[in-house]
Design a protein around this motif. Structure first.
Motif, PDB file in Angstrom:
ATOM      1  N   ASP B 341       6.571 -11.337   2.672  1.00 25.31           N
ATOM      2  CA  ASP B 341       7.113 -11.745   3.852  1.00 25.31           C
ATOM      3  C   ASP B 341       8.609 -11.909   4.053  1.00 25.31           C
ATOM      4  OD1 ASP B 341       5.440 -14.668   5.349  1.00 25.31           O
ATOM      5  OD2 ASP B 341       5.992 -13.181   6.050  1.00 25.31           O
ATOM      6  N   TYR B 342       8.156 -12.194   5.507  1.00 25.56           N
ATOM      7  CA  TYR B 342      10.209 -12.553   5.976  1.00 25.56           C
ATOM      8  C   TYR B 342      10.173 -13.743   4.815  1.00 25.56           C
ATOM      9  CZ  TYR B 342       9.434  -9.468  10.355  1.00 25.56           C
ATOM     10  OH  TYR B 342       9.644  -8.381  11.155  1.00 25.56           O
ATOM     11  N   HIS B 343      11.844 -13.259   5.114  1.00 19.18           N
ATOM     12  CA  HIS B 343      12.575 -14.269   3.965  1.00 19.18           C
ATOM     13  C   HIS B 343      12.863 -15.896   4.952  1.00 19.18           C
ATOM     14  CE1 HIS B 343      13.046 -12.807  -0.279  1.00 19.18           C
ATOM     15  NE2 HIS B 343      12.281 -11.882   0.179  1.00 19.18           N
ATOM     16  N   GLU B 344      11.929 -16.137   5.833  1.00 16.96           N
ATOM     17  CA  GLU B 344      12.809 -16.922   7.157  1.00 16.96           C
ATOM     18  C   GLU B 344      11.720 -17.361   8.391  1.00 16.96           C
ATOM     19  OE1 GLU B 344      16.148 -17.360   9.206  1.00 16.96           O
ATOM     20  OE2 GLU B 344      16.367 -14.762   9.036  1.00 16.96           O
ATOM     21  N   PRO B 345      11.453 -17.947   9.313  1.00 16.12           N
ATOM     22  CA  PRO B 345      10.484 -17.837  10.191  1.00 16.12           C
ATOM     23  C   PRO B 345      11.126 -16.868  10.727  1.00 16.12           C
ATOM     24  CG  PRO B 345      11.235 -20.826   9.662  1.00 16.12           C
ATOM     25  CD  PRO B 345      11.919 -19.049   8.892  1.00 16.12           C
ATOM     26  N   VAL B 346      10.243 -16.155  11.536  1.00 19.08           N
ATOM     27  CA  VAL B 346      10.341 -15.505  13.123  1.00 19.08           C
ATOM     28  C   VAL B 346      10.263 -16.067  13.964  1.00 19.08           C
ATOM     29  CG1 VAL B 346       9.137 -13.786  11.057  1.00 19.08           C
ATOM     30  CG2 VAL B 346       7.663 -14.632  12.888  1.00 19.08           C
ATOM     31  N   GLY B 347      10.425 -15.736  14.945  1.00 16.93           N
ATOM     32  CA  GLY B 347      10.460 -15.619  16.694  1.00 16.93           C
ATOM     33  C   GLY B 347      11.452 -16.815  17.056  1.00 16.93           C
ATOM     34  N   PRO B 348      11.170 -17.960  17.645  1.00 17.93           N
ATOM     35  CA  PRO B 348      11.818 -18.774  18.768  1.00 17.93           C
ATOM     36  C   PRO B 348      11.523 -19.814  17.653  1.00 17.93           C
ATOM     37  CG  PRO B 348       9.596 -18.487  20.004  1.00 17.93           C
ATOM     38  CD  PRO B 348       9.619 -17.791  18.764  1.00 17.93           C
ATOM     39  N   SER B 349      12.552 -20.694  18.073  1.00 20.07           N
ATOM     40  CA  SER B 349      13.173 -21.868  17.053  1.00 20.07           C
ATOM     41  C   SER B 349      12.130 -23.230  17.662  1.00 20.07           C
ATOM     42  CB  SER B 349      15.323 -22.150  17.233  1.00 20.07           C
ATOM     43  OG  SER B 349      15.550 -21.463  17.352  1.00 20.07           O
ATOM     44  N   PHE B 350      12.687 -23.709  16.673  1.00 21.54           N
ATOM     45  CA  PHE B 350      11.373 -25.345  16.916  1.00 21.54           C
ATOM     46  C   PHE B 350      11.828 -26.428  15.937  1.00 21.54           C
ATOM     47  CE2 PHE B 350       9.271 -24.137  12.986  1.00 21.54           C
ATOM     48  CZ  PHE B 350       9.426 -23.082  12.386  1.00 21.54           C
ATOM     49  N   TRP B 351      11.538 -27.768  16.119  1.00 17.17           N
ATOM     50  CA  TRP B 351      12.295 -28.466  15.010  1.00 17.17           C
ATOM     51  C   TRP B 351      12.434 -28.796  13.969  1.00 17.17           C
ATOM     52  CZ3 TRP B 351      15.737 -32.389  16.515  1.00 17.17           C
ATOM     53  CH2 TRP B 351      15.499 -33.558  16.213  1.00 17.17           C
ATOM     54  N   GLU B 352      11.298 -28.153  13.453  1.00 15.78           N
ATOM     55  CA  GLU B 352      11.246 -28.558  12.040  1.00 15.78           C
ATOM     56  C   GLU B 352      11.267 -27.144  11.313  1.00 15.78           C
ATOM     57  OE1 GLU B 352       8.352 -27.901  14.172  1.00 15.78           O
ATOM     58  OE2 GLU B 352       7.311 -30.346  14.078  1.00 15.78           O
TER      59      GLU B 352
END
Lengths: 267, 354, 566
Positions: B341-352
């Motif tokens: 999988d991607y090694h970081e969250p994809v898409g827009p930033s979010f608080w958490e």
């Protein structure tokens, strides 16, 4: 002369003059702007040695200044070894080549050479290093194409630059993806195949020839669709709609409001 | 006053030639006859008109105006009938037919409304008298007596209700309303699931084939060999799942040897083919304008621009983070697959996100 | 006189109703109610009648629209999309456009009416602001109006998102991304709104309910309150002869205003019908159905969201990652701050103005914008701020059409969004003050007549005449004899001791604000006797006696250069 004066002083005279002025400017602008480029897409017969020789001659006279005597490229123009006949046909049949004002990109211009001459140059370049060939009529024909698939691929890979209806769009650094309104099916195929300038390459192994036909069918069908709701306002979306709402809607209603509340002149 | 010269009439008021009355001395007024000498008493007088009846223009202009207005109203009626006729007579069910129907219905509707409107305005302007009436304004504040009366009503009512005096009553009432007000908000809890960690992952897994989105066919690395190529790919098995695609859609780009450089992770590439998330790290639009000559990936929404040869770093625009890179490889048959999988969250930033 | 049948019928009906409702007095008052006449007073009506048309056309559309995200494969009339997977919402919109007679017309009128509604609100709001019609007692209406504006924005956004097409779906994606970026509650808000991950299958039905029920109900209630207040407090009027703060001058509802407003309604409907016949809007069949992997060049929302879009584009890439949490300034600042400033500033303005000027009287006569230079300048600064953001929202279209590089445009906008309002403020203020000087000049020197006279000494002079009564009333209103508005608050005068409350920091701010807001060119009521007077005959002392009897031509108008008078 006495007939002119009363009409000149007519209440509506100033509005008539304004309207006339606007009309004159509008017609003049429309006449000057929006020059299209001629499109050619006749199919080649097989190239003969004479064609290749003719092509070399034309190349030497017109193209070698920037692309080098053996098309190896110079500082001014890239190497053409291996670009293929399709690339040459695309660039020359859209008038982009021979290049004139060297700006961020080469725009479509009136074509300088005949189709036969273009195919001769294309044959010559192809003889130097191979590359994608000019597609046949069957390859670009929309007959029997899968419009739904064409729509899907177009929206996924093409609309982000060329806009949902092929009306074109902005890129970085002054470039723009051109509108597809004047592109012939052959030119669309060749562009996908060869990736001219900033456009990525969509080779036949990634987007198969059948899928290219589907895309061409979708593009040509959509751009030919009439606009049942009225004038298209450019098919660029809400920006022009907002302008019309203010300049057409609010402006006309303000004039109407002024008329409604005007005091009647003393009888 | 012929009455006086004639010496008056008897009986008074009936206006008929009656027998002549006795001659009176000139100067003496005849018996009072209210109707002729004095003004009509106020209750019998017609009230002063608050609006004149006539438009005040010359009659010729008024008649002309009336004719114009009448013609416009007739035009409007005809247009409305035309609208109905166009509706009944013109079918749709094709783009051309829709165009014709829209034109016919629209023009008849515009004329129907427009003629009515123009006629009404001409009527007002030329057939109604122009008036400029004046009316007094009264200060908006109520008089002190009215305010006092309100205050009395309110305070006495409050006292009578016991709300003010009985603290226990008041406090428990307020205590009762608070959870009652909160309850409807609580009802909204099941509007949706909690996000949990779902924003941190996509469905990409090791070995999952990449399908060219559209035809949904897998792609061999060998078929993606020309530098400058770009295409959109989606995970195999999820090509119809829009929720998955909203995070997992990926673009792959082919580069010539030597073009890719850090911070692109070369281990995650195959033969110069690099995969980036297509979901913009700004607010989530598909970032897909790839410029072959400049290696820019441009997002059409807000013009965030990423450099594809440098790990999709941001070079302009509001996006704050580069596009996540997907580790890719090839399987036994040469098809392009994800390595994880991607090694970081994809898409827009979010608080958490962190 | 015998009564006609119509009169008898009306009488019977009237009696029937009045027996039960006691409405004669109220109805008579209503029929006789006066409405001041000015074209700018009709701008609010454009919004009102657009709303009515939205309700009518919207109801038609609800009979055919399917608010469902269930996927179907299209086999309908529009051939380029046959075989394409799409939601039922999108398919039903195609159905309305191509398979329902009048459907496309209704769809287009609905969308054009939405644009007109919001454009009219904006223009109406500006009119109210620039003429000071928000002042006491109309602050409630001002606040209601701002609320209506915000509700209208949301209503439009949700409405054009209903067909689930590529363009509006992209807008929803942006909305979701913005929502998600809000600290602490963003992800929860996003999951609750969409019922899970984006796009889910719940957002369209939910937006449908909000769009056809919740917000229209709020709009109806607030519009009714808005109109009721306007009715109860009576409309303002423009300065003019015979118009004072204590009266209303105009024409009555019946038959004038009813006829004019009815005509205007039909005009608006006609303009909308014309637009919907000749100007295609929201051609969703060209966009295609929404797909989170696809996007079009030139993705913009409808114009009224343009400032938000521009704010998102103009923002530099600022993000903070601290202690495992992300502050996505680059997203939630443009989403909340620019419009937040404008709306909050607008809402607070009437009260700020009252606080600064100390003016708590009722105002029923409008200001001319030039007579409130600071207010007009602040308004123009706000308009410029909004306008720069709005243009930036269309920056890719502008870049493509005008051949200006994309990033250059954004840099220009980044500078213009700060400098623009400042320059607009300064320029507008100077223009207002200049216009005030022109008015003062007119009042004091009179209007030029174009008649040139030669003085006995050989020079030429132009005669002037005093301004007409109507114009004088307009020019003088609120400028002459209103010392409390032009006098500075106690303390500015160097010889005076400032009042206690003007010595505190807040007090000093208030004094400065007062000076700023009351800045104006003074007009003296009786001219300053520069030899021309007020265009009126000079006092007898300077006529024939002084000029000498051998100059009879001077007797007509008084001293040399005097106006011809009346």
């Amino acid at each position: 002369m006495s007939g002119i004066k009363p009409r000149r002083r007519h209440r509506a005279a100033r509005y008539a003059v304004l309207l006339l002025g606007l009309l004159v400017i509008g017609v003049a602008y429309a006449a000057i702007a929006g020059a299209g480029g001629a499109a050619s897409a006749a199919t080649p017969g097989g190239p003969s040695p004479q064609d290749i020789a003719q092509g070399r001659a034309i190349f030497a006279g017109t193209c070698s200044t920037c692309h080098g005597m053996s098309a190896q490229g110079t500082g001014a123009g890239p190497s053409l070894i291996g670009v293929g006949a399709a690339a040459v046909d695309f660039q020359m049949s859209t008038g982009r080549m021979p290049g004139k004002d060297f700006d961020a990109e080469m725009p479509r211009k009136p074509v300088t050479f005949t189709t036969r001459q273009i195919h001769q140059v294309a044959a010559y370049i192809a003889s130097l290093g191979g590359g994608p060939a000019i597609p046949s009529p069957a390859q670009v024909s929309p007959a029997g194409a899968d419009l739904a698939l064409g729509q899907h691929i177009f929206i996924t890979n093409c609309a982000q630059c060329h806009n949902f209806a092929g009306a074109g769009g902005a890129l970085t650094q002054g470039k723009s993806a051109p509108a597809l309104t004047h592109s012939t099916p052959t030119q669309i195929y060749e562009a996908m195949l060869t990736g001219p300038e900033a456009m990525p390459v969509f080779s036949d192994t990634t987007v198969t020839p059948a899928q290219k036909r589907d895309i061409i069918a979708y593009v040509t069908k959509v751009r030919a669709e009439p606009n049942p709701g009225g004038f298209s306002l450019g098919r660029v979306g809400p920006v022009t709609e907002g302008l019309v709402a203010f300049l057409g809607g609010i402006a006309s209603l303000v004039f109407i409001a002024i008329w409604i509340t005007m005091k009647r002149r003393a009888a | 006053m012929s009455d006086i010269e004639d010496g008056g009439q008897f009986p008074p008021g009936d206006g008929e030639e009656g027998p002549r009355a006795p001659h009176r001395v000139i100067g003496t007024p005849p018996p009072a006859r209210a109707r002729t000498l004095l003004r009509t008493p106020p209750e019998k007088r017609p009230p002063p008109r608050w609006l004149p009846a006539e438009p005040g223009t010359d009659p010729g202009q008024a008649t002309r105006a009336e004719r114009v207005v009448a013609a416009l109203f007739v035009l409007s009626a005809l247009a409305s009938i035309g609208f109905i006729a166009a509706y009944v007579g013109l079918e749709v069910r094709s783009v051309d037919a829709t165009l014709r129907s829209n034109l016919a219905l629209g023009i008849s509707m515009s004329v129907a409304f427009g003629a009515l409107a123009v006629g009404a305005v001409i009527w007002v302007r030329y057939l109604m008298p122009q008036v400029n009436l004046t009316e007094e304004r009264h200060p908006l504040a109520s008089s002190p007596q009215e305010r006092a009366e309100f205050e009395e009503t309110f305070t006495q009512g409050a006292e009578a209700s016991g709300f003010v005096k009985r603290k226990l009553l008041r406090r428990t009432l307020i205590a009762a309303t608070v959870p009652l007000a909160v309850a409807p908000i609580v009802l909204l809890r099941d509007l949706g699931p909690l996000p949990g960690t779902s924003l941190r992952h996509t469905v990409w897994r090791r070995g999952m084939r990449m399908l060219v989105y559209g035809p949904n066919t897998p792609l061999r690395a060998a078929d993606f060999a020309i530098p400058g190529q770009m295409i959109t790919v989606v995970p195999e098995g999820f090509q119809d799942n829009q929720d998955v695609l909203a995070k997992a859609t990926t673009i792959i780009i082919k580069f010539a040897p030597g073009q890719l450089g850090p911070p692109t992770v070369m281990n995650w590439t195959v033969d110069g083919i690099v995969a980036y998330s297509k979901i913009c790290t700004h607010v989530g639009c598909p970032v897909a304008l790839y410029e072959q000559t400049t290696h820019h990936i441009l997002c059409p929404c807000h013009q965030s621009t990423f450099d594809a040869t440098r790990g999709a770093q941001v070079i302009f625009g509001p996006a704050a983070r580069p596009l996540p890179q997907l580790p890719i490889g090839t399987d036994a048959e040469g098809f392009l697959i994800a390595e994880s999988d991607y090694h970081e969250p994809v898409g827009p930033s979010f608080w958490e996100r962190g | 006189m015998t009564k006609s049948n119509t009169t008898k019928a009306l009488e019977t009906t009237g009696v029937f109703l009045d027996d039960r409702l006691r409405g004669a007095r109220v109805t008579t008052a209503f029929l006789r109610k006066l409405y001041p006449d000015h074209w700018s007073f009709l701008l609010g009506e454009i919004a009102l009648y657009s709303f009515v048309i939205l309700l009518l056309t919207g109801t038609f559309l609800t009979f055919f629209f399917q608010p469902s995200m269930t996927e179907v494969i299209y086999h309908g009339t529009y051939t380029p999309l046959r075989g394409v997977r799409m939601s039922e919402a999108y398919a039903s919109t195609l159905n309305i456009s191509f398979d329902v007679r009048g459907g496309l017309l209704m769809r287009q009128i609905h969308h054009w009416a939405a644009l007109l509604f919001l454009a009219a609100i904006m223009v109406h709001m500006l009119r109210i602001f620039f003429t000071g019609a928000y002042r006491k007692p109309r602050e409630f209406n001002w606040l209601i109006g701002i609320t209506l504006f915000v509700l209208g924005l949301l209503e439009g956004l949700f409405g054009y998102s209903l067909p689930d097409d590529l363009l509006s779906g992209t807008g929803l994606r942006i909305t979701q991304g913005v929502l998600q970026s809000i600290p602490i509650v963003g992800t929860y808000g996003s999951y609750f709104l969409f019922g899970g991950e984006f796009p889910g299958h719940l957002i369209i039905p939910r937006l449908y309910v909000i769009h056809i029920l919740l917000i229209p109900a709020l709009l109806l209630a607030l519009i009714s309150a808005h109109l009721f207040f306007m009715f109860h407090q009576k409309h303002t009027q423009m300065p003019g002869k015979g118009r004072t703060n204590a009266n209303v001058v105009g024409s009555p509802t019946y038959p004038y205003f009813a006829a004019k407003t009815g005509a205007f309604f039909f005009f608006i409907f006609a303009v909308l019908a014309l637009l919907s016949t000749f100007a295609q809007i929201n051609p969703i069949w060209l966009f295609g159905p929404y797909n989170p992997s696809g996007i079009t060049a030139g993705s913009q929302p409808d114009f009224y969201m343009g400032a938000l879009e521009g704010a998102l584009r103009i923002m530099p890439a600022w993000e903070w990652n601290v202690f495992g949490h992300t502050f996505a300034f680059n997203v939630f600042i443009p989403a909340l701050v620019p419009l937040g400033i404008i709306f909050t500033g607008a809402a607070l303005w009437p009260f700020l103005e009252q606080w600064a000027t100390g003016d708590r009287s009722e105002h029923h006569v409008n200001d001319r914008p030039r007579n409130a230079p600071t207010r007009t300048a602040v308004g123009m600064a706000a308009v410029t701020f909004w306008g720069v953001l709005w243009l930036e929202g269309a920056n890719d279209i502008i870049a493509d059409q005008l051949q200006i590089p994309l990033f250059t445009l954004t840099w220009i906008a980044r500078v213009a969004v700060i400098l623009g309002p400042i320059i607009a403020y300064w320029v507008t203020k100077r223009i207002c003050l200049g216009l005030q000087r022109k008015d003062a000049h007119l009042l004091e020197h009179g209007v030029e007549t174009g008649i040139i006279r030669q003085l006995p000494s050989g020079g030429y002079v132009e005669d002037t005449r005093p301004v007409s009564e109507d114009l004088r009333a307009v020019l003088e209103y609120n400028r002459v004899g209103r010392p409390e508005l032009t006098a500075p608050r106690a303390g500015e005068d160097a010889e005076e001791v400032p009042a206690p409350d003007a010595r505190t920091p807040i007090g000093r701010v208030r004094s400065r604000a007062n000076r700023l807001l009351t800045e104006s060119i003074p007009i003296e009521a009786d001219g300053h006797g520069n030899g021309y007077g007020n265009g009126q005959a000079a006092p007898a002392a300077v006529t024939a006696d002084e000029q000498g009897a051998d100059r009879p031509e001077l007797e007509q108008g008084g001293s040399g250069g005097e106006g011809t008078g009346h």
